[in-house]
Each structure stands twice: as structure tokens, then as C-alpha cells.
Scaffold this motif. Structure first.
Motif, PDB file in Angstrom:
ATOM      1  N   PHE A  98       0.774  -1.257  -0.001  1.00 32.49           N
ATOM      2  CA  PHE A  98       0.073   0.044  -0.032  1.00 32.49           C
ATOM      3  C   PHE A  98       0.977   1.220   0.126  1.00 32.49           C
ATOM      4  O   PHE A  98       0.513   2.341  -0.471  1.00 32.49           O
ATOM      5  N   SER A  99       2.038   1.133   0.529  1.00 32.22           N
ATOM      6  CA  SER A  99       2.923   2.339   0.485  1.00 32.22           C
ATOM      7  C   SER A  99       3.409   2.774  -0.813  1.00 32.22           C
ATOM      8  O   SER A  99       3.506   3.804  -1.411  1.00 32.22           O
ATOM      9  N   LEU A 100       3.708   1.549  -1.574  1.00 34.78           N
ATOM     10  CA  LEU A 100       3.995   1.869  -2.939  1.00 34.78           C
ATOM     11  C   LEU A 100       2.829   2.314  -3.864  1.00 34.78           C
ATOM     12  O   LEU A 100       2.972   3.108  -4.899  1.00 34.78           O
ATOM     13  N   LEU A 101       1.649   1.877  -3.677  1.00 31.45           N
ATOM     14  CA  LEU A 101       0.624   2.301  -4.231  1.00 31.45           C
ATOM     15  C   LEU A 101       0.291   3.777  -3.911  1.00 31.45           C
ATOM     16  O   LEU A 101      -0.106   4.604  -4.754  1.00 31.45           O
ATOM     17  N   ILE A 102       0.547   4.277  -2.816  1.00 32.00           N
ATOM     18  CA  ILE A 102       0.371   5.782  -2.409  1.00 32.00           C
ATOM     19  C   ILE A 102       1.443   6.529  -3.091  1.00 32.00           C
ATOM     20  O   ILE A 102       1.061   7.678  -3.400  1.00 32.00           O
ATOM     21  N   ASN A 103       2.785   5.926  -2.918  1.00 28.67           N
ATOM     22  CA  ASN A 103       3.781   6.962  -3.769  1.00 28.67           C
ATOM     23  C   ASN A 103       3.395   6.925  -5.163  1.00 28.67           C
ATOM     24  O   ASN A 103       3.654   7.874  -5.803  1.00 28.67           O
TER      25      ASN A 103
ATOM     26  N   PHE B  20       0.539   6.892  -6.518  1.00 31.80           N
ATOM     27  CA  PHE B  20      -0.591   7.924  -6.761  1.00 31.80           C
ATOM     28  C   PHE B  20      -0.340   9.151  -6.632  1.00 31.80           C
ATOM     29  O   PHE B  20      -0.707  10.095  -7.501  1.00 31.80           O
ATOM     30  N   ILE B  21       0.747   9.647  -5.550  1.00 36.44           N
ATOM     31  CA  ILE B  21       1.059  10.760  -5.682  1.00 36.44           C
ATOM     32  C   ILE B  21       2.091  11.259  -6.821  1.00 36.44           C
ATOM     33  O   ILE B  21       2.020  12.498  -7.368  1.00 36.44           O
TER      34      ILE B  21
ATOM     35  N   GLY C  75       1.116  14.470  -9.402  1.00 34.61           N
ATOM     36  CA  GLY C  75       1.865  15.250  -9.896  1.00 34.61           C
ATOM     37  C   GLY C  75       2.075  15.550 -11.356  1.00 34.61           C
ATOM     38  O   GLY C  75       2.081  16.562 -11.794  1.00 34.61           O
ATOM     39  N   SER C  76       2.279  14.241 -11.938  1.00 29.29           N
ATOM     40  CA  SER C  76       2.636  14.349 -13.610  1.00 29.29           C
ATOM     41  C   SER C  76       1.204  14.605 -14.125  1.00 29.29           C
ATOM     42  O   SER C  76       1.174  15.567 -15.065  1.00 29.29           O
ATOM     43  N   PHE C  77       0.053  14.516 -13.512  1.00 26.40           N
ATOM     44  CA  PHE C  77      -1.384  14.839 -14.240  1.00 26.40           C
ATOM     45  C   PHE C  77      -1.636  16.189 -14.155  1.00 26.40           C
ATOM     46  O   PHE C  77      -1.945  16.733 -15.074  1.00 26.40           O
ATOM     47  N   PHE C  78      -1.130  17.039 -13.140  1.00 26.84           N
ATOM     48  CA  PHE C  78      -1.506  18.384 -12.866  1.00 26.84           C
ATOM     49  C   PHE C  78      -0.462  19.198 -13.869  1.00 26.84           C
ATOM     50  O   PHE C  78      -0.625  20.244 -14.376  1.00 26.84           O
TER      51      PHE C  78
END
Length: 363
Positions: free
Chosen positions: A146-151, A153-154, A158-161
Motif C-alpha cells: 500500500f505504501s508503493l500504491l500511495i507513492n 498515486f502521488i 503530480g504528473s497529471f497536474f
């Protein structure tokens, strides 16, 4: 050598574009998306520039802002259609009796197990299918980081914005400097090839415009058939399912399947029909029949009208090109295959005609 020069120029340009795409993939994607947004918003901004309020013309930058606001409003409305559906799905998941669901799902699997064991005794012991499935699902859940999933997602956020900012900036200046890319490209054409190049540009713009209008007509037709049919049969969230089906249909061949699967999942879950019975079968028949009509209409009427008439290509050509695009770039390649092929084909055809008909190429 002079006869080969136009072909060498064309091949060199294609190689340069391909190399640019490999080295600067993100920038190329931003340019393509910005070009699509510009094409969508240009009719609105052109119309607003001709409108006068109290004798004053609307400034160009304001018409562009109105265009972006309209696009954002459309996206918000599109997302808003799915909010009630998502909310209801969450409530259903919270109230769901998982023990009963597991029992209803496992019973058919156990029946298959019993049949296989009776037919082929050496295939395994009782529970070999259900136990394997349960073990694999538990292993999958336990291995989730889940930590990898959160990273991830973050990082994606950033790339999306960044992508949103880049596409907005490029689109704004494409709309503000009307025809900037076209004028720049034309200015780079040598006088020797000017007439043929202008003819190719005009045909490319005409065919792509017809293709985009055809896609819009296809989406509206699919939305209308699906929403009316599902509403008549009393399926909940008929409009939401129809919108998803219309957008998913942009993906050739796979889109209609995704739309029908989405309709079945929404119909089953919102109806609370998790057990195999006559009511569930009747619901499935209703949803499948609507999407069967959608598929027949799309295959017999819409696709020949859009692909064969607008881009003037044989259906077999379209089939091969779409799967070539899928092998190169997946779903995005399938969607972009037809426009890209149209551009390439027109360029080569116009170059060949120009080489055959104009003496200036042969001197």
C-alpha cells in the motif's frame, strides 16, 4: 536524384517526427491533446468573436476563457453523472452480505468441480478449484504494497497536474494565435513543392474534420439508442450507462464490449440481484438486447459511414491499421490509428500525384 528528392524529404521528415516522438513523448502527447482541444473549442471561440455586446466586440482572450469554461463545465457534468452511481455502489458494498455472496458464487463452482471429478477422477480432489481461487486471492491481497500504491498515486497526481498546465497553455496559444502551426508549417515548404503540399494539407484537414464529425454522430447515436432502450426496460442509471457506452465506443472493437459489460454490472448491482434466478436472467436479456441493437447499428450503419466514407478507406484497411496501432501503443494506439493513417496515406498519395502530374518534379 532529383526525382527521388521529394521522397527523401518525406522520409527524412517522417524519421525526424518519429525521433522527436521517442525523445519527447510527453511533449508530443501534450501537443496532440492540445490540438484536439483546440479543434473542439475553435467553432465556439470563432462564433463568440463575431458577437457584439452593446456595440463592443468580445476580446479574443475572453472568448478563449469562455471556451475553456464551457469545456470544464461539460467535464464536470460528465463526472457528475457518475457520482450518484458511485455513491450507491459504496452503499451496496457496505450493506452486502459477503457470506451469502460467497455461497452463491461458490455453489456453481462446486457444481463444476463435482462434474469434472466425476468425469475425470484423476483431475483432482473435492475443492481443488475453489480452494485454489481462495488461496490466490488471499496471496494477492497479502502481497499488495500500500505504501508503493500511495507513492505511485502521488507521482501520478503530480504528473497529471503538470500535463493539465502544459495542455492548457499550449491550447490557449493555439486558439489565440489562430492557425499558428499551419502558418509555420506552410512557411517551411519550399516553393517547388508548395502547390502539392497545400493540396495535401487541405485534404488532410477535410478528411480529419469529416472523421471527427462522424465520431460525434456515432457517439450521439449510440447514446440515444442505449439511453432510450435501457429507459424503456426500466434499467437504473440508463443515461449514465449510455454516456459510458458512447465514450467507450471510441475504442474500436473493444469499446462496445466494455459498454455492455459496464451496463450489466451496473444493472445487476443496483438491482441487488446477486443470485442466479429468473429475475436476473430477464434483466440480463434486456440489457444484452439493447446493446445488441447498438452493436448491429454501429457495425452496419455507423462504422461504414464514418470509416469508409469520411476517411475513404476500405474496411479491411481499417481493421489492419487499428490492430497495428494496438500493437504499437495499446488503447491509445487503437484510437489514434485512423487519424494517423489518414494523414500518412494522404501525404503519400498527394506526393505521388504531384510527382506524376507536375513537370516541376521531373526536371
Amino acid at each position: 536524384m532529383n526525382r527521388l528528392r521529394p521522397i527523401l524529404y518525406l522520409l527524412g521528415s517522417a524519421a525526424a517526427i518519429y525521433l522527436f516522438g521517442l525523445l519527447f513523448t510527453d511533449i508530443l502527447v501534450y501537443l496532440v491533446i492540445a490540438l484536439i482541444i483546440t479543434t473542439i473549442l475553435r467553432p465556439l471561440t470563432n462564433y463568440l468573436q463575431k458577437v457584439y455586446f452593446f456595440g463592443y466586440q468580445i476580446p479574443k482572450f475572453l472568448t478563449i476563457l469562455i471556451g475553456f469554461a464551457s469545456l470544464i463545465g461539460f467535464i464536470v457534468l460528465f463526472i457528475g453523472l457518475f457520482i450518484p452511481l458511485v455513491s450507491e455502489q459504496i452503499n451496496i458494498l457496505n450493506k452486502l452480505d459477503y457470506d451469502a455472496l460467497y455461497k452463491s458464487v461458490s455453489e456453481p463452482i462446486r457444481a463444476v468441480e463435482a462434474f469434472l471429478i466425476e468425469s475425470i477422477p484423476s483431475i483432482g480432489e473435492k475443492g481443488f478449484i475453489i480452494d485454489t481461487l481462495r488461496t490466490n486471492i488471499l496471496n494477492f491481497v497479502q502481497t499488495l504494497d500500500f505504501s508503493l500504491l500511495i507513492n505511485n498515486f502521488i507521482s501520478f497526481t503530480g504528473s497529471f497536474f503538470i500535463a493539465i498546465l502544459a495542455v492548457t497553455f499550449i491550447s490557449f496559444f493555439m486558439l489565440y494565435e489562430k492557425g499558428l502551426i499551419r502558418r509555420t508549417f506552410i512557411s517551411l515548404i519550399p516553393n517547388k513543392y508548395f502547390e502539392v503540399s497545400i493540396g495535401a494539407i487541405y485534404k488532410i484537414e477535410s478528411l480529419l474534420s469529416n472523421y471527427l464529425l462522424g465520431l460525434l454522430f456515432q457517439m450521439v447515436s449510440i447514446f440515444t439508442i442505449a439511453s432510450v432502450g435501457l429507459s424503456i426496460f426500466g434499467v437504473k442509471y440508463a443515461v449514465t450507462i449510455a454516456v459510458f457506452a458512447a465514450v467507450a465506443n471510441l475504442i474500436p472493437y473493444a469499446g462496445p464490449i466494455l459498454g455492455s459489460l459496464f451496463g450489466i454490472i451496473v444493472g445487476v448491482t443496483t438491482g441487488g440481484l446477486f443470485e442466479m434466478n429468473n429475475e436476473l436472467l430477464f434483466l440480463l436479456v434486456k440489457i444484452v438486447s439493447v446493446f445488441a441493437v447498438v452493436q448491429i447499428t454501429d457495425n452496419i450503419v455507423l462504422q461504414p459511414l464514418i470509416f469508409s466514407k469520411s476517411v475513404k478507406a476500405h474496411p479491411l484497411e481499417i481493421f489492419v491499421i487499428i490492430f497495428a496501432g494496438a500493437s504499437l501503443a495499446g488503447v491509445v494506439g487503437m484510437i489514434a490509428a485512423i487519424p494517423a493513417y489518414t494523414v500518412i496515406r494522404v501525404v503519400f498519395v498527394e506526393l505521388y500525384k504531384g510527382y506524376s502530374q507536375y513537370k516541376i518534379f521531373q526536371n
